[in-house]
Design a protein around this motif. Sequence first.
Motif, PDB file in Angstrom:
ATOM      1  N   THR A  69       1.703 -16.119  -2.155  1.00  0.00           N
ATOM      2  CA  THR A  69       1.510 -15.418  -3.389  1.00  0.00           C
ATOM      3  C   THR A  69       1.284 -14.176  -3.115  1.00  0.00           C
ATOM      4  N   ILE A  70       0.437 -13.756  -2.052  1.00  0.00           N
ATOM      5  CA  ILE A  70       0.207 -12.305  -1.826  1.00  0.00           C
ATOM      6  C   ILE A  70       1.433 -11.492  -1.279  1.00  0.00           C
ATOM      7  N   LEU A  71       2.063 -12.378  -0.547  1.00  0.00           N
ATOM      8  CA  LEU A  71       3.377 -11.841   0.122  1.00  0.00           C
ATOM      9  C   LEU A  71       4.311 -11.505  -0.969  1.00  0.00           C
ATOM     10  N   THR A 124       3.520  -0.018 -10.089  1.00  0.00           N
ATOM     11  CA  THR A 124       2.985   1.263 -10.135  1.00  0.00           C
ATOM     12  C   THR A 124       1.459   1.189 -10.287  1.00  0.00           C
ATOM     13  N   TRP A 125       0.925   0.016 -10.592  1.00  0.00           N
ATOM     14  CA  TRP A 125      -0.483  -0.053 -11.091  1.00  0.00           C
ATOM     15  C   TRP A 125      -1.050  -0.432  -9.853  1.00  0.00           C
ATOM     16  N   PHE A 126      -0.579  -1.009  -8.877  1.00  0.00           N
ATOM     17  CA  PHE A 126      -1.373  -1.309  -7.527  1.00  0.00           C
ATOM     18  C   PHE A 126      -0.659  -0.762  -6.189  1.00  0.00           C
ATOM     19  N   VAL A 127       0.316  -0.022  -6.412  1.00  0.00           N
ATOM     20  CA  VAL A 127       1.240   0.508  -5.173  1.00  0.00           C
ATOM     21  C   VAL A 127       1.338   2.018  -5.695  1.00  0.00           C
ATOM     22  N   GLY A 131       3.835   4.899  -2.006  1.00  0.00           N
ATOM     23  CA  GLY A 131       3.607   3.636  -1.260  1.00  0.00           C
ATOM     24  C   GLY A 131       2.430   3.183  -0.920  1.00  0.00           C
ATOM     25  N   LYS A 132       1.330   3.794  -1.220  1.00  0.00           N
ATOM     26  CA  LYS A 132      -0.055   3.547  -0.504  1.00  0.00           C
ATOM     27  C   LYS A 132      -0.700   2.289  -1.640  1.00  0.00           C
ATOM     28  N   LEU A 133      -1.241   1.449  -0.853  1.00  0.00           N
ATOM     29  CA  LEU A 133      -1.453   0.127  -1.659  1.00  0.00           C
ATOM     30  C   LEU A 133      -3.223   0.249  -1.968  1.00  0.00           C
ATOM     31  N   LEU A 191      -4.054  -9.428   5.089  1.00  0.00           N
ATOM     32  CA  LEU A 191      -2.805  -9.288   5.053  1.00  0.00           C
ATOM     33  C   LEU A 191      -2.231  -7.981   4.216  1.00  0.00           C
ATOM     34  N   GLY A 192      -2.946  -7.655   3.188  1.00  0.00           N
ATOM     35  CA  GLY A 192      -2.390  -6.709   2.158  1.00  0.00           C
ATOM     36  C   GLY A 192      -1.916  -5.468   2.731  1.00  0.00           C
ATOM     37  N   ALA A 193      -2.884  -4.818   3.501  1.00  0.00           N
ATOM     38  CA  ALA A 193      -2.610  -3.297   3.911  1.00  0.00           C
ATOM     39  C   ALA A 193      -1.494  -3.358   4.943  1.00  0.00           C
ATOM     40  N   PRO A 194      -1.645  -4.247   6.127  1.00  0.00           N
ATOM     41  CA  PRO A 194      -0.554  -4.282   7.124  1.00  0.00           C
ATOM     42  C   PRO A 194       0.862  -4.671   6.453  1.00  0.00           C
ATOM     43  N   VAL A 195       1.088  -5.718   5.484  1.00  0.00           N
ATOM     44  CA  VAL A 195       2.187  -6.153   4.977  1.00  0.00           C
ATOM     45  C   VAL A 195       2.742  -5.071   4.031  1.00  0.00           C
ATOM     46  N   SER A 196       2.024  -4.523   3.629  1.00  0.00           N
ATOM     47  CA  SER A 196       2.445  -3.271   2.458  1.00  0.00           C
ATOM     48  C   SER A 196       2.892  -1.990   3.522  1.00  0.00           C
ATOM     49  N   ASP A 197       2.219  -1.819   4.377  1.00  0.00           N
ATOM     50  CA  ASP A 197       2.778  -0.571   5.163  1.00  0.00           C
ATOM     51  C   ASP A 197       3.925  -1.122   5.899  1.00  0.00           C
TER      52      ASP A 197
END
Length: 217
Positions: A69-71, A124-127, A131-133, A191-197
């Motif tokens: 779900t997060i991915l 646009t609410w969470f990124v 592109g910063k999470l 995983l949120g920050a590394p996957v987003s980056d």
Amino acid sequence: MLGAHDVELGVLGTLALNMGIFGLLIAGLWRIERRVDSGQTLIALALIAVVGIVGRIILEPLPNISPVTILILLAGAHYGVRHGVVLATVIAVVSNLFLGHGLWTLYQAAGWSLVACAGAYLSTWFVNSEGKLNLNRLMVLGFASAFAFDWFVSLSVLHTQPPSYLAPYLIQGFVYDLVHAFGNLAFAAWLGAPVSDMLKRHYSVNLEATKNVPLAV
């Protein structure tokens, strides 16, 4: 033979081993990704698909806990609806080749596709535009998405049961929904920050998501 192969790990030992394998898999994939040129959108999505598929299979002993779900929320936010829906479908179908197919596979694919849409349209609410999470907002969305996904997939019981069965069924499964929700919090934190980056490094110039604008279906 000394019988070393007959050692029983037990439930906790097996889960610890599986989590260790999953962690090593992620570390290995991240090393591979670092050697890939930026802008390789399909490679980034393929790596995310591998993490989601293997994560579902390895963590199967833990009820309703997986990184999927997060991915998919992150993929939808960064790459838009179409790429998120494809990713959701691939993860659901391929992982169920090992976990077991049924009518629920269609509902899982559709449910995670809706999660991808939520990630895209709430991007646009969470990124932000750079592109910063915002990790806290991802966690809130991941927590809510667990219930939305589980309740949507639960609709599959209506193919064999009357509508009056749905409410008791949802109540009976509420604990598993909570487990899914809190699992999403853990995976978002991990995983949120590394996957987003990683996804940010592989934006394609042809994707509207480079401007953090969700793609239309």
